[in-house]
Design a protein around this motif. Structure first.
Motif, PDB file in Angstrom:
ATOM      1  N   ALA A  49      37.873   8.046 -46.765  1.00  0.00           N
ATOM      2  CA  ALA A  49      38.630   6.810 -46.915  1.00  0.00           C
ATOM      3  C   ALA A  49      38.781   6.078 -45.593  1.00  0.00           C
ATOM      4  O   ALA A  49      38.871   4.854 -45.562  1.00  0.00           O
ATOM      5  CB  ALA A  49      40.003   7.108 -47.497  1.00  0.00           C
ATOM      6  N   GLY A  50      38.812   6.818 -44.486  1.00  0.00           N
ATOM      7  CA  GLY A  50      38.973   6.198 -43.174  1.00  0.00           C
ATOM      8  C   GLY A  50      38.324   7.037 -42.098  1.00  0.00           C
ATOM      9  O   GLY A  50      38.438   8.264 -42.117  1.00  0.00           O
ATOM     10  N   ARG A  51      37.657   6.374 -41.159  1.00  0.00           N
ATOM     11  CA  ARG A  51      36.984   7.089 -40.072  1.00  0.00           C
ATOM     12  C   ARG A  51      37.910   7.132 -38.859  1.00  0.00           C
ATOM     13  O   ARG A  51      37.890   6.233 -38.014  1.00  0.00           O
ATOM     14  CB  ARG A  51      35.666   6.392 -39.714  1.00  0.00           C
ATOM     15  CG  ARG A  51      34.653   6.399 -40.844  1.00  0.00           C
ATOM     16  CD  ARG A  51      33.417   5.595 -40.471  1.00  0.00           C
ATOM     17  NE  ARG A  51      32.402   5.629 -41.517  1.00  0.00           N
ATOM     18  CZ  ARG A  51      31.251   4.979 -41.451  1.00  0.00           C
ATOM     19  NH1 ARG A  51      30.975   4.219 -40.390  1.00  0.00           N
ATOM     20  NH2 ARG A  51      30.369   5.062 -42.430  1.00  0.00           N
ATOM     21  N   THR A  52      38.732   8.152 -38.793  1.00  0.00           N
ATOM     22  CA  THR A  52      39.689   8.242 -37.699  1.00  0.00           C
ATOM     23  C   THR A  52      38.977   8.509 -36.381  1.00  0.00           C
ATOM     24  O   THR A  52      37.938   9.164 -36.335  1.00  0.00           O
ATOM     25  CB  THR A  52      40.721   9.349 -37.978  1.00  0.00           C
ATOM     26  OG1 THR A  52      40.041  10.573 -38.280  1.00  0.00           O
ATOM     27  CG2 THR A  52      41.618   8.968 -39.141  1.00  0.00           C
ATOM     28  N   ASP A  53      39.572   8.008 -35.285  1.00  0.00           N
ATOM     29  CA  ASP A  53      38.975   8.108 -33.961  1.00  0.00           C
ATOM     30  C   ASP A  53      39.234   9.472 -33.327  1.00  0.00           C
ATOM     31  O   ASP A  53      40.011  10.282 -33.836  1.00  0.00           O
ATOM     32  CB  ASP A  53      39.532   7.017 -33.045  1.00  0.00           C
ATOM     33  CG  ASP A  53      39.050   5.625 -33.418  1.00  0.00           C
ATOM     34  OD1 ASP A  53      37.992   5.513 -34.057  1.00  0.00           O
ATOM     35  OD2 ASP A  53      39.744   4.646 -33.068  1.00  0.00           O
ATOM     36  N   THR A  54      38.631   9.671 -32.171  1.00  0.00           N
ATOM     37  CA  THR A  54      38.830  10.885 -31.389  1.00  0.00           C
ATOM     38  C   THR A  54      40.317  11.141 -31.163  1.00  0.00           C
ATOM     39  O   THR A  54      41.046  10.252 -30.724  1.00  0.00           O
ATOM     40  CB  THR A  54      38.127  10.765 -30.029  1.00  0.00           C
ATOM     41  OG1 THR A  54      36.721  10.573 -30.248  1.00  0.00           O
ATOM     42  CG2 THR A  54      38.347  12.004 -29.178  1.00  0.00           C
ATOM     43  N   GLY A  55      40.766  12.352 -31.476  1.00  0.00           N
ATOM     44  CA  GLY A  55      42.149  12.727 -31.228  1.00  0.00           C
ATOM     45  C   GLY A  55      43.149  12.325 -32.286  1.00  0.00           C
ATOM     46  O   GLY A  55      44.311  12.739 -32.230  1.00  0.00           O
ATOM     47  N   VAL A  56      42.734  11.522 -33.266  1.00  0.00           N
ATOM     48  CA  VAL A  56      43.642  11.087 -34.336  1.00  0.00           C
ATOM     49  C   VAL A  56      43.679  12.153 -35.420  1.00  0.00           C
ATOM     50  O   VAL A  56      42.657  12.746 -35.773  1.00  0.00           O
ATOM     51  CB  VAL A  56      43.197   9.730 -34.910  1.00  0.00           C
ATOM     52  CG1 VAL A  56      44.077   9.324 -36.096  1.00  0.00           C
ATOM     53  CG2 VAL A  56      43.222   8.659 -33.831  1.00  0.00           C
ATOM     54  N   HIS A  57      44.860  12.386 -35.971  1.00  0.00           N
ATOM     55  CA  HIS A  57      45.058  13.442 -36.953  1.00  0.00           C
ATOM     56  C   HIS A  57      45.024  12.896 -38.376  1.00  0.00           C
ATOM     57  O   HIS A  57      45.157  11.693 -38.608  1.00  0.00           O
ATOM     58  CB  HIS A  57      46.405  14.129 -36.705  1.00  0.00           C
ATOM     59  CG  HIS A  57      46.653  14.464 -35.276  1.00  0.00           C
ATOM     60  ND1 HIS A  57      45.916  15.413 -34.601  1.00  0.00           N
ATOM     61  CD2 HIS A  57      47.541  13.962 -34.373  1.00  0.00           C
ATOM     62  CE1 HIS A  57      46.349  15.500 -33.349  1.00  0.00           C
ATOM     63  NE2 HIS A  57      47.326  14.622 -33.188  1.00  0.00           N
ATOM     64  N   GLY A  58      44.878  13.805 -39.327  1.00  0.00           N
ATOM     65  CA  GLY A  58      44.946  13.437 -40.735  1.00  0.00           C
ATOM     66  C   GLY A  58      45.813  14.423 -41.495  1.00  0.00           C
ATOM     67  O   GLY A  58      45.641  15.635 -41.345  1.00  0.00           O
TER      68      GLY A  58
END
Length: 261
Positions: A49-58
């Motif tokens: 659903a979303g391409r989170t960046d380096t270091g971002v959590h889910g």
């Protein structure tokens, strides 16, 4: 081929973002796909659903995958979690979905949380999971600044120059900022909700609002920066480690109203 939706929880610290990287750099997507290959041989490509960046959590990322075998959703999640050990990635739910369901294109909402801690002493348990500043912030001022951003706007000021979105015009449905007790200090939580976000939009907004809370900007300067439609008018972009993708909305929740395991 049966299609499955996976709800995925991960610590983004060890990864170069969600998206599969070149040259073997670690990513969340590659970790899940490698586990899928252990279940069903062959290459697998999952859509998120979303391409989170380096270091971002889910904590509520959603991905879809097509498989050859008709898996029990519970068994699928258990097997994937076994094969992803010891990586800090977990499938917390799985569901069989219609063939036309797509994690990205079927989504009607993304929800993000940003955690900011103000205290003099270094954070310990939350190291790598919050943005730390030293001094308390003015909550009311940040809320007043955030009010300028809610609604339909051209967010050119608050998007990365590398953003590939066709248009900078987005509708920001919600920015809620709350204050919470934290050992030796205080935690500020920023909740943002929209159908979709531009690259670095959330981090640009939170970094700018922190300047308001610290007294470096007035709340009205947030509106002036938005109206400028100029990336140079943005405040600092805050670091990624306080950012979490917490949920994705769909017309019908694929994980709701299913039998208990």
């Amino acid at each position: 081929m049966p299609r499955y939706a996976l709800k995925i929880d991960y610590d983004g610290g060890p990864f170069q973002g969600w998206q599969r990287q070149a040259a073997g750099q670690p990513s969340v997507q590659a970790t899940v796909e490698a586990a899928l290959a252990r279940l069903e041989p062959g290459p697998h490509t999952i859509a998120a659903a979303g391409r989170t960046d380096t270091g971002v959590h889910g904590t509520g990322q959603v991905a879809t995958v097509d498989l050859a075998r008709d898996w029990s959703p519970f068994r699928l999640s258990e097997a994937l979690n076994w094969h992803m050990k010891p990586a800090p990635v977990a499938v917390i739910d799985a569901a069989r979905v219609p063939d036309d369901f797509h994690a990205r294109f079927s989504a009607t909402e993304r929800r993000y949380l940003f955690r900011l801690v103000a205290r003099r002493a270094p954070v310990t348990h939350d190291r790598g999971r919050v943005w730390q500043v030293l001094n308390p912030l003015d909550l009311a001022a940040m809320q007043a600044g955030a009010a300028h951003l809610v609604g339909l706007h051209d967010f050119t000021t608050f998007r990365s120059t590398m953003c590939q979105a066709k248009s900078p015009v987005k509708t920001l449905d919600e920015i809620t900022i709350t204050e919470h007790p934290y050992a030796g200090g205080v935690e500020y939580r920023f909740v943002l909700r929209a159908r979709s976000f531009l690259h670095n939009q959330v981090r640009s907004i939170v970094g700018t609002l922190e300047r308001v809370g610290a007294g470096g900007w007035s709340p009205d300067q947030v509106g002036e920066a938005l109206a400028a439609r100029d990336r140079a008018a943005c405040g600092p972009v805050c670091p990624p480690q306080g950012l979490y993708l917490t949920g994705v909305g769909y017309p019908v929740d694929p994980f709701a109203d299913r039998p208990a395991r």
